[in-house]
Write a protein that holds these residues in place. Structure first.
Motif, PDB file in Angstrom:
ATOM      1  N   ASP A  96       0.819  -1.216   0.000  1.00  0.00           N
ATOM      2  CA  ASP A  96       0.000   0.000   0.000  1.00  0.00           C
ATOM      3  C   ASP A  96       0.854   1.268   0.000  1.00  0.00           C
ATOM      4  O   ASP A  96       0.348   2.366   0.206  1.00  0.00           O
ATOM      5  CB  ASP A  96      -0.963  -0.002   1.188  1.00  0.00           C
ATOM      6  CG  ASP A  96      -0.227  -0.116   2.515  1.00  0.00           C
ATOM      7  OD1 ASP A  96       1.008  -0.027   2.518  1.00  0.00           O
ATOM      8  OD2 ASP A  96      -0.900  -0.305   3.538  1.00  0.00           O
ATOM      9  N   GLN A  98       2.863   2.380   2.111  1.00  0.00           N
ATOM     10  CA  GLN A  98       3.094   3.038   3.396  1.00  0.00           C
ATOM     11  C   GLN A  98       4.572   2.981   3.758  1.00  0.00           C
ATOM     12  O   GLN A  98       5.039   3.748   4.582  1.00  0.00           O
ATOM     13  CB  GLN A  98       2.249   2.398   4.493  1.00  0.00           C
ATOM     14  CG  GLN A  98       0.816   2.896   4.469  1.00  0.00           C
ATOM     15  CD  GLN A  98       0.074   2.487   5.716  1.00  0.00           C
ATOM     16  OE1 GLN A  98      -0.156   1.311   5.949  1.00  0.00           O
ATOM     17  NE2 GLN A  98      -0.314   3.455   6.515  1.00  0.00           N
ATOM     18  N   ARG A 200      -2.171   5.096   3.807  1.00  0.00           N
ATOM     19  CA  ARG A 200      -2.370   4.144   2.723  1.00  0.00           C
ATOM     20  C   ARG A 200      -2.641   4.859   1.415  1.00  0.00           C
ATOM     21  O   ARG A 200      -3.367   5.842   1.386  1.00  0.00           O
ATOM     22  CB  ARG A 200      -3.608   3.303   3.037  1.00  0.00           C
ATOM     23  CG  ARG A 200      -3.305   1.890   3.310  1.00  0.00           C
ATOM     24  CD  ARG A 200      -4.545   1.121   3.693  1.00  0.00           C
ATOM     25  NE  ARG A 200      -4.147  -0.280   3.823  1.00  0.00           N
ATOM     26  CZ  ARG A 200      -4.026  -1.083   2.799  1.00  0.00           C
ATOM     27  NH1 ARG A 200      -4.323  -0.680   1.598  1.00  0.00           N
ATOM     28  NH2 ARG A 200      -3.598  -2.318   2.970  1.00  0.00           N
TER      29      ARG A 200
END
Ligand code: UDP
Ligand code: MG
Length: 324
Positions: A96, A98, A200
């Protein structure tokens, strides 16, 4: 560059992130001219994650897919990825975004300075609620207090590990895999770099509070006997207190006579001890459950399909399904 880099990416319902993830990774890798492979573990996604991955893997043989037979959870998915990696350095990274791919060159620099593990510590968590931040913080503090191993605070799974470290990790057979703990447990020369964690890119986190709670229990029971000891000490303390109280009651009755029927004190005592016993049994149960799970000796995960691997790694991965 004369080394090989493995990125290990567990993926559960990440169809919205894959393309962006792929282009970002490819850009960074191109810029620094790394030799690399991206091992994507499809952890039983219910969306088009696998389809998208297969498309990418057809165009780019550096994209390798381990398709698990169902959702096994991030820790196990990552284990599958680590076991199928071939790189001299291995970096688990979330799909994602992150974990910023731009940090990879910095991790590699540190590794080349001679560190075996370079973890990326987040300085700021964006797009996460205050409760999540606070509970995460408390959890790291707590686990540091009650276990002997030092789990670096505010550090996710995003880190670089040398081949030696990954080989050591791959030797660990346990089912209850609290990866953050295992990473620290293997030891080696470790250092960290700092970064800010982004929200995200797309999709939703699949970790709710119930999962996080279980994750915390996993971490604690995998690495510490303290809860079992707490149960024991609690028992001791309460028994001593109740003995003192019993003595006091005897004396009081001798001096003042039995004026009050004593119903309240009995009720309090009964409920209190009932509670203590249930808690204690519960704690013991947590550990026994884990012993039970470990003794079943089931494989950690089942691979349905492995794509773009060499035949040796592939047959190793598919061992469970091909054994009959
Ligand atoms: N993930 C997985 N299996 C799961 C849950 C998550 O492989 O059962 C993957 C997910 O696709 C992502 C990473 O683990 O790449 C981190 O998940 P998420 O972003 O939901 O967790 P958070 O960042 O909130 O800790
Ligand atoms: Mg995430």
């Amino acid at each position: 560059m004369d080394f090989m880099l493995s990125l290990v990416v567990p993926m559960y319902n990440e169809e919205e992130n894959i393309d962006y993830f792929y282009s970002k990774i490819t850009n960074v890798m191109k810029e620094y001219k790394y030799n690399y492979e991206v091992i994507c573990i499809n952890d039983g996604s219910k969306d088009k994650t696998l389809l998208k991955l297969i498309n990418l893997a057809e165009q780019d043989s550096r994209i390798k897919i381990v398709d698990l037979s169902r959702n096994f959870g991030k820790e196990v998915a990552m284990t599958a990825g680590l076991r199928s990696s071939n790189g001299d350095a291995v970096i688990p990274i979330d799909a994602d975004l992150q974990d910023p791919p731009e940090l990879i060159p910095i991790l590699i620099e540190k590794w080349q300075e001679g560190y075996d593990v370079v973890y990326a510590t987040r300085q700021k968590r964006e797009g996460e609620t205050l409760i999540k931040k606070t509970t995460a913080h408390l959890f790291y503090r707590f686990i540091k207090k009650i276990t002997k191993i030092d789990i670096p605070e505010d550090t996710g799974d995003f880190r670089l590990m040398s081949r030696q470290v990954v080989d050591a990790l791959n030797q660990l057979p346990e089912h209850h895999r609290f990866m953050k703990g295992l990473f620290s447990w293997v030891g080696f020369k470790q250092t960290s770099i700092y970064y800010q964690r982004e929200p995200r890119f797309a999709g939703k986190t699949s970790f709710n509070y119930w999962k996080l709670w279980n994750f915390a229990i996993e971490g604690i029971t995998s690495f510490s006997f303290v809860p079992l000891q707490i149960a024991m000490y609690l028992g001791f303390i309460i028994s001593s207190l109740s003995l003192i109280y019993a003595g006091y009651l005897v004396v009081e009755t001798l001096i003042a006579g039995n004026s009050v029927p004593g119903y309240p004190s009995i009720m309090v005592a009964v409920l209190f001890f009932g509670g203590v016993q249930l808690i204690t049994l519960g704690i013991i149960g947590e550990y026994i459950g884990r012993i039970y799970n470990e003794t079943k000796r089931r494989p950690l995960y089942i691979v349905r399909e492995a794509i773009n691997f060499n035949s040796e790694t592939e047959s190793e991965l598919m061992k469970v399904v091909n054994s009959k």
